[in-house]
Design a protein around this motif. Structure first.
Motif, PDB file in Angstrom:
ATOM      1  N   SER A  69      -4.239   0.805 -10.914  1.00  0.00           N
ATOM      2  CA  SER A  69      -4.752   1.423  -9.702  1.00  0.00           C
ATOM      3  C   SER A  69      -4.898   2.916 -10.002  1.00  0.00           C
ATOM      4  CB  SER A  69      -3.819   1.152  -8.519  1.00  0.00           C
ATOM      5  OG  SER A  69      -4.359   1.689  -7.336  1.00  0.00           O
ATOM      6  N   THR A  78      -6.621   6.990  -4.782  1.00  0.00           N
ATOM      7  CA  THR A  78      -6.403   6.379  -3.460  1.00  0.00           C
ATOM      8  C   THR A  78      -5.924   7.405  -2.434  1.00  0.00           C
ATOM      9  OG1 THR A  78      -4.169   5.761  -4.155  1.00  0.00           O
ATOM     10  CG2 THR A  78      -5.886   4.085  -4.393  1.00  0.00           C
ATOM     11  N   GLU A 106      -3.240   7.679   2.371  1.00  0.00           N
ATOM     12  CA  GLU A 106      -4.194   6.984   1.501  1.00  0.00           C
ATOM     13  C   GLU A 106      -5.594   7.079   2.104  1.00  0.00           C
ATOM     14  OE1 GLU A 106      -0.881   3.829  -0.224  1.00  0.00           O
ATOM     15  OE2 GLU A 106      -2.137   3.251   1.479  1.00  0.00           O
ATOM     16  N   LEU A 131      -8.055   1.409  -3.684  1.00  0.00           N
ATOM     17  CA  LEU A 131      -7.289   1.118  -2.484  1.00  0.00           C
ATOM     18  C   LEU A 131      -7.556  -0.315  -2.013  1.00  0.00           C
ATOM     19  CD1 LEU A 131      -5.323   2.193  -0.379  1.00  0.00           C
ATOM     20  CD2 LEU A 131      -7.285   3.049   0.927  1.00  0.00           C
ATOM     21  N   ASP A 176      -5.461  -2.566  -4.100  1.00  0.00           N
ATOM     22  CA  ASP A 176      -4.056  -2.542  -3.686  1.00  0.00           C
ATOM     23  C   ASP A 176      -3.837  -3.368  -2.417  1.00  0.00           C
ATOM     24  OD1 ASP A 176      -3.574  -0.891  -5.835  1.00  0.00           O
ATOM     25  OD2 ASP A 176      -3.527   0.955  -4.657  1.00  0.00           O
ATOM     26  N   LYS A 177      -4.782  -3.268  -1.468  1.00  0.00           N
ATOM     27  CA  LYS A 177      -4.667  -4.057  -0.237  1.00  0.00           C
ATOM     28  C   LYS A 177      -4.766  -5.548  -0.540  1.00  0.00           C
ATOM     29  CE  LYS A 177      -6.364  -0.505   2.954  1.00  0.00           C
ATOM     30  NZ  LYS A 177      -7.469  -0.089   3.873  1.00  0.00           N
ATOM     31  N   ARG A 205      -0.475   2.941  -9.971  1.00  0.00           N
ATOM     32  CA  ARG A 205      -1.387   4.029  -9.623  1.00  0.00           C
ATOM     33  C   ARG A 205      -1.254   5.164 -10.630  1.00  0.00           C
ATOM     34  NH1 ARG A 205      -1.018   4.402  -2.939  1.00  0.00           N
ATOM     35  NH2 ARG A 205      -2.198   2.470  -2.587  1.00  0.00           N
TER      36      ARG A 205
END
Length: 331
Positions: A137, A141, A155, A166, A169-170, A187
């Motif tokens: 990542s 973000t 974020e 992002l 990540d979600k 990240r």
């Protein structure tokens, strides 16, 4: 330095983007410290294709893998046929480094397809294989929100690259609800070090300023060089990836845990290469992260990550490679 005592004998490891900067460093780490693991590099190697900004679409380069003895498979993570080829191999670990990482690319469709859709395809593959997914990542973000940067706070990405990460990540959090021990997202902050040469204009400011200093005895910085970033040496990034093998699932920052200015980089480079001039000029970019600082306490607790390199240490170790690049005129 070996970062885990866990046996990886006979384990199958996939590294997407394995001919790129971080991916190739990972591949060589496994080869050196876990020679009985089976490492497969999957990469869309450099071609003549470029984005509208003139930068290459693929940053993978064969020269990053000249000493690699494992299997290399050429493929594009957005191509279903190429993914089907690696889906036939049952992996134990997937290190997903492939992405469009150029923050100046404005083709939103291309970035979201490569970074988000392809990640979902690989996540589903990892579930079929029972493989642990460890993926890249980004600090992008956080956009320009206030430092220190804490996972779950502030974020608000300001470019499509940060938005794509992002989204990844979600998606991770969604998958973790049903597969709680399956995925680690890392990240990355401002990574620098060996094997970034073929990133070209997207290479770290440490490499770019080092080359300028050696070639011109002068470097150029945005006024007044006091913008601060969390610069992390690539070997610490490799450590974070290896620690994630046995670490707790989740999304974590990977940085040095320190915020340093571009003027600090200049001082470190002057310690290695001697005195040179600094010219300051106006920043032409509408978007620019002025201050990043990774909160790495959760990373330490969940992964056992403990960065070894301060900025001075990393640049000192990297200086020989920078000088070799300058002497060969490769940058």
């Amino acid at each position: 330095m070996k970062y885990t005592d866990e046996s990886l004998n006979n384990k199958k490891i996939l590294i997407t983007g394995g001919a790129g900067f971080i991916g190739s460093n990972l591949a060589m780490y496994f080869q050196k410290f876990h020679p009985n693991a089976e490492v497969i590099v999957f990469d869309s190697f450099r071609s003549e294709k470029t984005f509208s900004n003139g930068n290459f679409k693929s940053l993978g380069h064969f020269k990053n893998l000249l000493d690699f003895n494992g299997e290399v498979i050429v493929g594009d993570i957005t191509n279903k046929d190429d993914l089907a080829r690696i889906d036939k191999i049952k992996f134990d670990y997937i290190f997903h480094e492939a992405a469009i990482s150029d923050t100046t690319v404005i083709d939103q469709d291309a970035i979201l397809r490569a970074n988000v859709n392809a990640y979902k395809d690989l996540l589903e593959m990892s579930l079929r294989h029972g493989a642990k997914m460890i993926y890249a990542s980004s600090a992008g973000t956080y956009g320009n929100t206030q430092a220190p940067n804490i996972v779950g706070q502030g974020e608000i990405p300001e470019n499509v690259y940060g938005f794509s990460k992002l989204c990844m990540d979600k998606l991770t959090y969604k998958f973790l609800k049903e597969n709680p021990e399956h995925i680690v997202g890392l990240r990355y902050f401002n990574v620098y070090g060996e094997n970034e040469l073929y990133k070209g204009k997207t290479a770290s400011m440490i490499l770019q300023l080092g080359i300028q200093a050696l070639k011109n005895k002068k470097v150029r910085l945005f006024k007044m060089g006091e913008q601060k970033r969390d610069f992390v040496y690539v070997q610490d990034v490799v450590m974070a990836n290896i620690k994630a093998i046995s670490g707790k699932s989740g999304v974590y920052n990977v940085g040095s845990g320190e915020s340093r200015s571009f003027n600090d980089i200049v001082k470190c480079l002057q310690n290695e290469f001697g005195e040179f001039e600094v010219e300051y000029f106006d920043n032409p970019y509408k978007f620019f992260q002025n201050h990043t600082h990774a909160d790495i306490e959760p990373t330490k607790e969940a992964l056992g990550y403990n960065p070894r390199y301060k900025l001075e240490d990393g640049i000192k170790e990297y200086a020989k490679s920078i000088k070799e690049i300058a002497d060969k005129g490769e940058f």
